[in-house]
Scaffold this motif. Structure first.
Motif, PDB file in Angstrom:
ATOM      1  N   ILE A 232      40.176  51.253  40.823  1.00 30.48           N
ATOM      2  CA  ILE A 232      39.614  50.666  41.630  1.00 30.48           C
ATOM      3  C   ILE A 232      40.439  49.550  42.372  1.00 30.48           C
ATOM      4  CG2 ILE A 232      37.383  49.613  42.633  1.00 30.48           C
ATOM      5  CD1 ILE A 232      35.980  51.362  40.733  1.00 30.48           C
ATOM      6  N   GLY A 233      40.821  48.761  41.459  1.00 32.40           N
ATOM      7  CA  GLY A 233      41.887  47.546  41.808  1.00 32.40           C
ATOM      8  C   GLY A 233      42.893  47.713  42.516  1.00 32.40           C
ATOM      9  N   VAL A 345      37.764  42.784  30.686  1.00 30.02           N
ATOM     10  CA  VAL A 345      39.184  42.323  30.314  1.00 30.02           C
ATOM     11  C   VAL A 345      39.903  42.924  31.445  1.00 30.02           C
ATOM     12  CG1 VAL A 345      41.152  43.337  28.815  1.00 30.02           C
ATOM     13  CG2 VAL A 345      39.141  42.548  27.610  1.00 30.02           C
ATOM     14  N   ALA A 346      39.643  44.088  32.253  1.00 31.43           N
ATOM     15  CA  ALA A 346      40.194  44.814  33.215  1.00 31.43           C
ATOM     16  C   ALA A 346      40.078  43.994  34.330  1.00 31.43           C
ATOM     17  CB  ALA A 346      39.715  46.130  33.449  1.00 31.43           C
ATOM     18  N   GLY A 347      38.823  43.149  34.787  1.00 32.48           N
ATOM     19  CA  GLY A 347      38.401  42.327  35.818  1.00 32.48           C
ATOM     20  C   GLY A 347      39.448  41.220  35.612  1.00 32.48           C
ATOM     21  N   HIS A 352      44.221  38.234  37.703  1.00 34.65           N
ATOM     22  CA  HIS A 352      45.426  37.285  37.203  1.00 34.65           C
ATOM     23  C   HIS A 352      46.963  37.782  37.206  1.00 34.65           C
ATOM     24  CE1 HIS A 352      42.016  34.895  35.449  1.00 34.65           C
ATOM     25  NE2 HIS A 352      42.778  33.893  35.951  1.00 34.65           N
ATOM     26  N   PHE A 353      47.062  39.276  37.064  1.00 29.54           N
ATOM     27  CA  PHE A 353      48.009  40.071  36.879  1.00 29.54           C
ATOM     28  C   PHE A 353      48.287  41.271  37.832  1.00 29.54           C
ATOM     29  CE2 PHE A 353      46.806  38.021  32.608  1.00 29.54           C
ATOM     30  CZ  PHE A 353      47.776  37.109  32.713  1.00 29.54           C
ATOM     31  N   VAL A 356      47.770  47.104  37.967  1.00 22.95           N
ATOM     32  CA  VAL A 356      48.435  47.705  36.935  1.00 22.95           C
ATOM     33  C   VAL A 356      48.358  47.388  35.777  1.00 22.95           C
ATOM     34  CG1 VAL A 356      50.721  48.667  36.139  1.00 22.95           C
ATOM     35  CG2 VAL A 356      50.052  48.577  38.709  1.00 22.95           C
ATOM     36  N   SER A 357      47.928  45.952  35.603  1.00 25.01           N
ATOM     37  CA  SER A 357      48.046  45.533  34.249  1.00 25.01           C
ATOM     38  C   SER A 357      46.674  45.983  33.533  1.00 25.01           C
ATOM     39  CB  SER A 357      48.092  43.826  34.154  1.00 25.01           C
ATOM     40  OG  SER A 357      46.678  43.608  35.112  1.00 25.01           O
ATOM     41  N   ALA A 358      45.643  46.333  34.277  1.00 24.29           N
ATOM     42  CA  ALA A 358      44.418  46.734  33.819  1.00 24.29           C
ATOM     43  C   ALA A 358      44.629  48.072  33.177  1.00 24.29           C
ATOM     44  CB  ALA A 358      43.035  46.779  34.704  1.00 24.29           C
ATOM     45  N   ILE A 359      45.370  49.106  33.799  1.00 26.78           N
ATOM     46  CA  ILE A 359      45.693  50.114  33.099  1.00 26.78           C
ATOM     47  C   ILE A 359      46.506  50.106  31.746  1.00 26.78           C
ATOM     48  CG2 ILE A 359      46.948  52.513  33.569  1.00 26.78           C
ATOM     49  CD1 ILE A 359      46.389  52.188  36.529  1.00 26.78           C
TER      50      ILE A 359
END
Length: 401
Positions: A232-233, A345-347, A352-353, A356-359
Motif C-alpha cells: 500500500i505504501g 513496524v512496517a508503518g 522513515h525509510f 520497500v523497507s517494509a517488504i
C-alpha cells in the motif's frame, strides 16, 4: 480433489465452512480500510499502523478468554453479543472524526469484542467429519480463507478509492454481522458442547505444540502484515494495483493449500513450506514493480496455507478436545499480535525509510519464522499415518468392588 469433494458431501460442512468464511471476511478488509482511513485523516502511516495494531492487540488479549467462556456460556450467546459490540465500536471509529489516541482506544475495545469465530469453527470440525477427513478439512479451511485475502484487499481498495474509506469499513462490518448470524444459527454450532477445561487459563501453553504454533504464527502473520502495508505504501492508497498484488499473493496461498495442504505432515513439513515463503519475499526486493512483485509474491504465497495447516493440525492431534478451543485461541492471539507488530513496524519503516523497507522487514520476519521452525522441529509431532483428531477427555471412573 476427490477428498475435498467427499468433505462437501458431509452434512453441515458446506454451511459451516462458508458462513465462518463470510464472518471472518473483515480480517481481509479492516487492516487496509483503517490504514487508508487513518492515513487520509491524519496523514501518517505510523498512526494508521498504531490503530490497526490496537485492534489486533485487543482481539489477541481477549481471544483465549472468550474461547474459554464458550464452554461456560455456550457458543451462540457469546458469539452474538461480542459481534454486536465489535460492529458498533468499529463503525463509530469510521463514521466520526476522532483523534489518534481515541481511535487507538476504541480500536482496542473493538478488537477485544471481536467474536472468536476461528477457535469456534476449528473446535467444531473434529465433531463434524470422520477422523480420516480432519486433516484435509483443516487444509481446505486454510486454503479457503485465502479467498478473504484475495477478494478482501481488492474489494476494500476499490470501495475506498471509488466511494470512501468510511464505506469500506462499514462494508466489512456488514460481512461480520451477516456472516456471523449465518454461522451462529447453523445447527452444527448449537449441537457442539465444549467440556470445561480442567487447566487454568494459559495452562495449554505448557504444551510444546501450542507454544510453538503460537510463536511461529506470530512471526508468520507479522510477515503478511508488513507486506500488506509495504505494498500500500509503495503504490499509494488510491492505486488499485496494491489490491491486485495482495490478491495475487493470497491466490498463491490458495493454490499451494489445495495442491499440498492435505499431504501427510512430518516434523520437517513446516520448515520446507516456510522456505518457499522466504525465498519469494527475498526475490521481491530485487525489482519492486507491479509485475515482478506479482510473480514473486505468488511464489511466496504458495507456502502460506500449507504452513498454516501444519500449525492447526499439530494442535488438533496433540490436545484434548476440551483444550482445543483455548489452544486455537492462543494461536489466533499470536497471529493477531503478529498482525499488529507487522503493521506497526512496517508503518515506521515506510515513514522513515520508504515503502520497500517494509517488504524487507517482512522478509526478516519470514527468516525468523523459518529459523524458528527449524530449531523447534524436534518438538513437532510426526502426523504421518495419524488421523489428527483431538485426544479424548478422560477422567477417573468410580467402580463398585
Amino acid at each position: 480433489m476427490k477428498t475435498y469433494l467427499e468433505l462437501f458431501r458431509v452434512n453441515g460442512v458446506t454451511r459451516v465452512l462458508l458462513s465462518q468464511l463470510v464472518a471472518r471476511f473483515p480480517h481481509g478488509m479492516l487492516s487496509i480500510a483503517f490504514l487508508i482511513h487513518v492515513e487520509s485523516v491524519h496523514h501518517s502511516y505510523a498512526a494508521a499502523g498504531l490503530v490497526v495494531g490496537a485492534i489486533s492487540l485487543g482481539e489477541a488479549i481477549a481471544g483465549p478468554i472468550s474461547s474459554r467462556l464458550m464452554a461456560r456460556w455456550g457458543m451462540r450467546p457469546l458469539l452474538f453479543s461480542m459481534m454486536v459490540v465489535a460492529a458498533l465500536t468499529l463503525s463509530v471509529m469510521a463514521i466520526f472524526p476522532l483523534s489518534v489516541p481515541v481511535l487507538v482506544l476504541l480500536g482496542f475495545i473493538g478488537g477485544c469484542a471481536f467474536p472468536p469465530i476461528q477457535p469456534a469453527v476449528r473446535t467444531i470440525y473434529p465433531k463434524l467429519v470422520p477422523d480420516r477427513l480432519l486433516t484435509p478439512l483443516f487444509s481446505l479451511d486454510a486454503s479457503a480463507q485465502e479467498i478473504i485475502w484475495i477478494v478482501g484487499p481488492v474489494l476494500t481498495t476499490f470501495i475506498a478509492v471509488q466511494i470512501g474509506s468510511v464505506t469500506a469499513v462499514l462494508t466489512a462490518m456488514a460481512f461480520l454481522v451477516g456472516g456471523g448470524i449465518w454461522f451462529i444459527t447453523s445447527p452444527s454450532v448449537g449441537q457442539v458442547r465444549i467440556p470445561l477445561s480442567k487447566r487454568r487459563l494459559g495452562g495449554v501453553l505448557s504444551r510444546p505444540p501450542v507454544i510453538i504454533s503460537t510463536l511461529l504464527g506470530l512471526t508468520l502473520v507479522a510477515c503478511f502484515a508488513a507486506v500488506e502495508a509495504g505494498i500500500i505504501g509503495l503504490f499509494g492508497d488510491q492505486d488499485p494495483q496494491a489490491g491486485w498484488i495482495l490478491a495475487i499473493y493470497a491466490l498463491g496461498s490458495l493454490v499451494g493449500g489445495l495442491a499440498w495442504g492435505h499431504l501427510p505432515i512430518a516434523p520437517w513439513s513446516m520448515t520446507r513450506r516456510l522456505l518457499l515463503v522466504t525465498v519469494g519475499l527475498a526475490a521481491a526486493l530485487i525489482f519492486p514493480n507491479f509485475w515482478w512483485l506479482s510473480l514473486t509474491l505468488f511464489i511466496s504465497g504458495l507456502g502460506v496455507a500449507p504452513a498454516l495447516t501444519v500449525l492447526f493440525a499439530n494442535v488438533s492431534a496433540t490436545m484434548k478436545f476440551s483444550e482445543t478451543a483455548e489452544s486455537y485461541a492462543w494461536i489466533g492471539s499470536g497471529q493477531l499480535v503478529g498482525a499488529g507488530l507487522g503493521s506497526a513496524v512496517a508503518g515506521l519503516c515506510i515513514d522513515h525509510f520508504g515503502a520497500v523497507s517494509a517488504i524487507a522487514a517482512a522478509g526478516i520476519f519470514a527468516v525468523l519464522t523459518t529459523l524458528g521452525a527449524l530449531v523447534t522441529k524436534r518438538w513437532s509431532p510426526d502426523l504421518r499415518g495419524s488421523h489428527g483428531a483431538p485426544l479424548p477427555d478422560t477422567g477417573p471412573i468410580e467402580t463398585i468392588s
